[in-house]
Design an enzyme around this catalytic site. Structure first.
Site, PDB file in Angstrom:
ATOM      1  N   LYS A  13       0.864  -1.183   0.035  1.00 21.01           N
ATOM      2  CA  LYS A  13       0.172   0.009   0.014  1.00 21.01           C
ATOM      3  C   LYS A  13       0.777   1.189   0.157  1.00 21.01           C
ATOM      4  O   LYS A  13       0.659   2.047  -0.859  1.00 21.01           O
ATOM      5  CB  LYS A  13      -0.879   0.012   1.267  1.00 21.01           C
ATOM      6  CG  LYS A  13      -1.856  -1.215   1.305  1.00 21.01           C
ATOM      7  CD  LYS A  13      -2.929  -1.309   2.591  1.00 21.01           C
ATOM      8  CE  LYS A  13      -2.035  -1.154   3.659  1.00 21.01           C
ATOM      9  NZ  LYS A  13      -1.400  -2.267   4.091  1.00 21.01           N
ATOM     10  N   ARG A  88     -10.360   0.126   8.395  1.00 20.89           N
ATOM     11  CA  ARG A  88      -9.673  -1.254   8.555  1.00 20.89           C
ATOM     12  C   ARG A  88     -10.616  -2.129   9.316  1.00 20.89           C
ATOM     13  O   ARG A  88     -10.260  -3.127   9.767  1.00 20.89           O
ATOM     14  CB  ARG A  88      -8.660  -0.870   9.553  1.00 20.89           C
ATOM     15  CG  ARG A  88      -7.349  -1.224   8.789  1.00 20.89           C
ATOM     16  CD  ARG A  88      -6.085  -0.928   9.858  1.00 20.89           C
ATOM     17  NE  ARG A  88      -4.970  -1.643   9.577  1.00 20.89           N
ATOM     18  CZ  ARG A  88      -3.799  -1.210   9.279  1.00 20.89           C
ATOM     19  NH1 ARG A  88      -3.869   0.070   8.746  1.00 20.89           N
ATOM     20  NH2 ARG A  88      -2.918  -1.949   8.899  1.00 20.89           N
ATOM     21  N   ARG A 122      11.637  -5.159   5.514  1.00 21.25           N
ATOM     22  CA  ARG A 122      11.733  -3.683   5.079  1.00 21.25           C
ATOM     23  C   ARG A 122      12.393  -2.613   5.796  1.00 21.25           C
ATOM     24  O   ARG A 122      12.650  -3.367   6.874  1.00 21.25           O
ATOM     25  CB  ARG A 122      10.207  -3.332   5.266  1.00 21.25           C
ATOM     26  CG  ARG A 122       9.758  -1.880   5.214  1.00 21.25           C
ATOM     27  CD  ARG A 122       8.554  -1.721   5.205  1.00 21.25           C
ATOM     28  NE  ARG A 122       7.806  -2.221   6.309  1.00 21.25           N
ATOM     29  CZ  ARG A 122       6.528  -2.177   6.270  1.00 21.25           C
ATOM     30  NH1 ARG A 122       5.702  -1.782   5.283  1.00 21.25           N
ATOM     31  NH2 ARG A 122       5.875  -2.695   7.313  1.00 21.25           N
ATOM     32  N   ARG A 152      10.960  -0.550  11.187  1.00 19.84           N
ATOM     33  CA  ARG A 152       9.761  -0.241  11.954  1.00 19.84           C
ATOM     34  C   ARG A 152       9.692  -1.324  13.006  1.00 19.84           C
ATOM     35  O   ARG A 152      10.011  -2.547  12.836  1.00 19.84           O
ATOM     36  CB  ARG A 152       8.464  -0.487  11.317  1.00 19.84           C
ATOM     37  CG  ARG A 152       8.002   0.765  10.719  1.00 19.84           C
ATOM     38  CD  ARG A 152       6.885   0.867   9.681  1.00 19.84           C
ATOM     39  NE  ARG A 152       5.904  -0.008   9.957  1.00 19.84           N
ATOM     40  CZ  ARG A 152       4.773  -0.087   9.286  1.00 19.84           C
ATOM     41  NH1 ARG A 152       4.618   0.497   8.171  1.00 19.84           N
ATOM     42  NH2 ARG A 152       3.750  -0.952   9.857  1.00 19.84           N
ATOM     43  N   ARG A 163      -0.705  -8.843  13.295  1.00 19.96           N
ATOM     44  CA  ARG A 163      -0.956  -7.769  12.412  1.00 19.96           C
ATOM     45  C   ARG A 163      -1.950  -8.853  11.208  1.00 19.96           C
ATOM     46  O   ARG A 163      -2.871  -8.339  10.643  1.00 19.96           O
ATOM     47  CB  ARG A 163      -0.117  -7.101  11.688  1.00 19.96           C
ATOM     48  CG  ARG A 163       0.331  -5.910  12.699  1.00 19.96           C
ATOM     49  CD  ARG A 163       1.919  -5.424  12.413  1.00 19.96           C
ATOM     50  NE  ARG A 163       1.859  -4.960  10.914  1.00 19.96           N
ATOM     51  CZ  ARG A 163       3.047  -4.692  10.409  1.00 19.96           C
ATOM     52  NH1 ARG A 163       4.235  -4.912  11.012  1.00 19.96           N
ATOM     53  NH2 ARG A 163       3.144  -3.981   9.284  1.00 19.96           N
TER      54      ARG A 163
HETATM   55  P1  AP5 Z   1       4.703  -1.512   1.638  1.00 20.59           P
HETATM   56  O1  AP5 Z   1       4.464  -0.722   0.682  1.00 20.59           O
HETATM   57  O2  AP5 Z   1       5.261  -0.875   2.867  1.00 20.59           O
HETATM   58  O3  AP5 Z   1       3.403  -2.312   2.363  1.00 20.59           O
HETATM   59  P2  AP5 Z   1       2.012  -1.806   3.207  1.00 20.59           P
HETATM   60  O4  AP5 Z   1       0.952  -2.648   2.534  1.00 20.59           O
HETATM   61  O5  AP5 Z   1       2.279  -0.385   3.306  1.00 20.59           O
HETATM   62  O6  AP5 Z   1       2.653  -2.613   4.348  1.00 20.59           O
HETATM   63  P3  AP5 Z   1       2.243  -1.966   6.075  1.00 20.59           P
HETATM   64  O7  AP5 Z   1       3.121  -2.698   6.900  1.00 20.59           O
HETATM   65  O8  AP5 Z   1       2.696  -0.511   6.302  1.00 20.59           O
HETATM   66  O9  AP5 Z   1       0.753  -2.194   6.317  1.00 20.59           O
HETATM   67  P4  AP5 Z   1       0.190  -2.132   7.657  1.00 20.59           P
HETATM   68  O10 AP5 Z   1      -1.176  -2.305   7.223  1.00 20.59           O
HETATM   69  O11 AP5 Z   1       0.562  -3.232   8.570  1.00 20.59           O
HETATM   70  O12 AP5 Z   1       0.667  -1.137   8.375  1.00 20.59           O
HETATM   71  P5  AP5 Z   1       0.108   0.493   8.674  1.00 20.59           P
HETATM   72  O13 AP5 Z   1       1.302   1.349   8.841  1.00 20.59           O
HETATM   73  O14 AP5 Z   1      -0.869   0.577   7.982  1.00 20.59           O
HETATM   74  O15 AP5 Z   1       5.528  -2.893   1.658  1.00 20.59           O
HETATM   75  C1  AP5 Z   1       6.138  -3.958   2.201  1.00 20.59           C
HETATM   76  C2  AP5 Z   1       7.627  -4.262   1.875  1.00 20.59           C
HETATM   77  O16 AP5 Z   1       7.444  -4.966   0.738  1.00 20.59           O
HETATM   78  C3  AP5 Z   1       8.460  -3.162   1.507  1.00 20.59           C
HETATM   79  O17 AP5 Z   1       9.873  -3.698   2.167  1.00 20.59           O
HETATM   80  C4  AP5 Z   1       8.693  -3.168   0.101  1.00 20.59           C
HETATM   81  O18 AP5 Z   1       9.999  -2.564  -0.255  1.00 20.59           O
HETATM   82  C5  AP5 Z   1       8.248  -4.420  -0.322  1.00 20.59           C
HETATM   83  N1  AP5 Z   1       7.519  -4.411  -1.668  1.00 20.59           N
HETATM   84  C6  AP5 Z   1       6.251  -3.561  -1.884  1.00 20.59           C
HETATM   85  N2  AP5 Z   1       5.687  -3.972  -2.897  1.00 20.59           N
HETATM   86  C7  AP5 Z   1       6.865  -5.107  -3.672  1.00 20.59           C
HETATM   87  C8  AP5 Z   1       6.423  -5.586  -4.496  1.00 20.59           C
HETATM   88  N3  AP5 Z   1       5.727  -5.410  -5.523  1.00 20.59           N
HETATM   89  N4  AP5 Z   1       7.455  -6.637  -4.957  1.00 20.59           N
HETATM   90  C9  AP5 Z   1       8.233  -7.013  -3.832  1.00 20.59           C
HETATM   91  N5  AP5 Z   1       8.519  -6.205  -2.833  1.00 20.59           N
HETATM   92  C10 AP5 Z   1       7.387  -5.308  -2.510  1.00 20.59           C
HETATM   93  O19 AP5 Z   1      -0.405   0.495  10.317  1.00 20.59           O
HETATM   94  C11 AP5 Z   1       0.278  -0.100  11.319  1.00 20.59           C
HETATM   95  C12 AP5 Z   1      -0.606  -0.280  12.696  1.00 20.59           C
HETATM   96  O20 AP5 Z   1      -0.992   1.139  12.828  1.00 20.59           O
HETATM   97  C13 AP5 Z   1      -1.462  -1.145  12.548  1.00 20.59           C
HETATM   98  O21 AP5 Z   1      -1.080  -2.422  12.921  1.00 20.59           O
HETATM   99  C14 AP5 Z   1      -2.530  -0.633  13.550  1.00 20.59           C
HETATM  100  O22 AP5 Z   1      -1.867  -1.073  14.828  1.00 20.59           O
HETATM  101  C15 AP5 Z   1      -2.395   0.828  13.438  1.00 20.59           C
HETATM  102  N6  AP5 Z   1      -3.396   1.325  12.484  1.00 20.59           N
HETATM  103  C16 AP5 Z   1      -3.061   2.004  11.300  1.00 20.59           C
HETATM  104  N7  AP5 Z   1      -4.116   2.286  10.815  1.00 20.59           N
HETATM  105  C17 AP5 Z   1      -5.333   1.915  11.545  1.00 20.59           C
HETATM  106  C18 AP5 Z   1      -6.780   2.077  11.625  1.00 20.59           C
HETATM  107  N8  AP5 Z   1      -7.272   2.628  10.547  1.00 20.59           N
HETATM  108  N9  AP5 Z   1      -7.588   1.662  12.579  1.00 20.59           N
HETATM  109  C19 AP5 Z   1      -6.752   1.287  13.701  1.00 20.59           C
HETATM  110  N10 AP5 Z   1      -5.471   1.167  13.837  1.00 20.59           N
HETATM  111  C20 AP5 Z   1      -4.689   1.526  12.639  1.00 20.59           C
HETATM  112 MG    MG Z   2       2.442   1.012   4.784  1.00 18.96          MG
END
Ligand code: AP5
Ligand code: MG
Length: 206
Positions: A13, A88, A122, A152, A163
């Site tokens: 994402k 979410r 990552r 992270r 997660r």
């Molecule tokens: P990346 O692009 O970073 O993936 P992502 O989908 O953004 O993954 P996240 O880990 O950020 O998602 P998340 O939903 O767990 O975390 P968030 O910060 O939203 O890519 C990942 C890796 O793969 C990288 O190394 C990249 O280089 C590689 N990659 C990408 N595309 C690729 C490809 N095509 N091929 C190969 N490699 C690739 O949330 C964190 C925490 O915050 C949650 O757990 C929760 O506690 C809280 N939170 C956030 N939003 C909410 C909400 N709405 N409600 C309640 N709690 C929330």
């Molecule tokens: Mg992300």
């Protein structure tokens, strides 16, 4: 155009949001990034969010919805935005409808078996860029801004497992929610390279 980016942790994402923001001039709103900035800044929201994030659980809905609702009133959100990581769960999706008009939900579909390696490998930069160790050839600085790369805190196997469980039980039902509204577009090449995935997104967005 107002878009939701849906996908499991590690689906890409954030990676795709940077590309979409650049090409389509849409604001990138990541609730995860907002929480991490609050944790770094030592705010009350940060203190509350940290315990949930470390456990791989969702931060309470009232807090999360209030943050997004406020952020979308800012001037830079008026030309269109991408919501990365929000909504979410069904409650958040229903709340969102009260203060925003969503045009499309882009669901990035990736085989779950790939996600653990992607996330634990990552490395991120404070400028927002993220990399996988396999593409860094030992480099420790960001290619875009030269900043020091780091991991992270929630990118460890135990938290990632939690997660993924949270995603499967609470977030995945949103796929059918947006499908029923005729707003779902699924990116089926999620396992391809970032550029391949972006190519499919361009076809969808036009
Ligand atoms: P990346 O692009 O970073 O993936 P992502 O989908 O953004 O993954 P996240 O880990 O950020 O998602 P998340 O939903 O767990 O975390 P968030 O910060 O939203 O890519 C990942 C890796 O793969 C990288 O190394 C990249 O280089 C590689 N990659 C990408 N595309 C690729 C490809 N095509 N091929 C190969 N490699 C690739 O949330 C964190 C925490 O915050 C949650 O757990 C929760 O506690 C809280 N939170 C956030 N939003 C909410 C909400 N709405 N409600 C309640 N709690 C929330
Ligand atoms: Mg992300």
């Amino acid at each position: 155009m107002n878009i939701i980016l849906l996908g499991a942790p590690g689906a890409g994402k954030g990676t795709q949001a940077s590309k979409i923001a650049e090409k389509y001039n849409l604001l990138h709103v990541s609730t995860g990034d907002i929480f991490r900035a609050n944790i770094k800044g030592g705010t009350e929201i940060g203190k509350l969010a940290k315990s949930y994030i470390d456990a791989g659980k969702l931060v309470p809905d009232e807090v999360t919805c209030a943050i997004v609702k406020d952020r979308l009133t800012w001037a830079d959100a008026q030309n269109g935005y991408m919501l990365d990581g929000f909504p979410r769960n069904l409650f958040q999706a229903e709340e969102l409808e009260k203060f925003a008009k969503i045009d499309l939900c882009l669901n990035i579909d990736v085989d779950e078996a790939l996600l653990m390696d992607r996330i634990c490998g990552r490395r991120v930069c404070k400028c927002g860029e993220s990399y996988h160790v396999s593409t860094l050839n030992g480099a420790t600085k960001c290619r875009k801004c030269g900043g020091e790369l780091y991991q992270r805190e929630d990118d460890n196997p135990r938290t990632v497992k939690a997660r993924l469980e949270t995603y499967n039980t609470q977030t995945a039902p949103l796929i059918n929610y947006y499908k029923a509204q005729g707003k779902l577009a699924t990116v089926t090449s999620g396992e391809g390279s970032p550029d391949e995935v972006f190519g499919q997104i361009i076809k969808i967005l036009g």
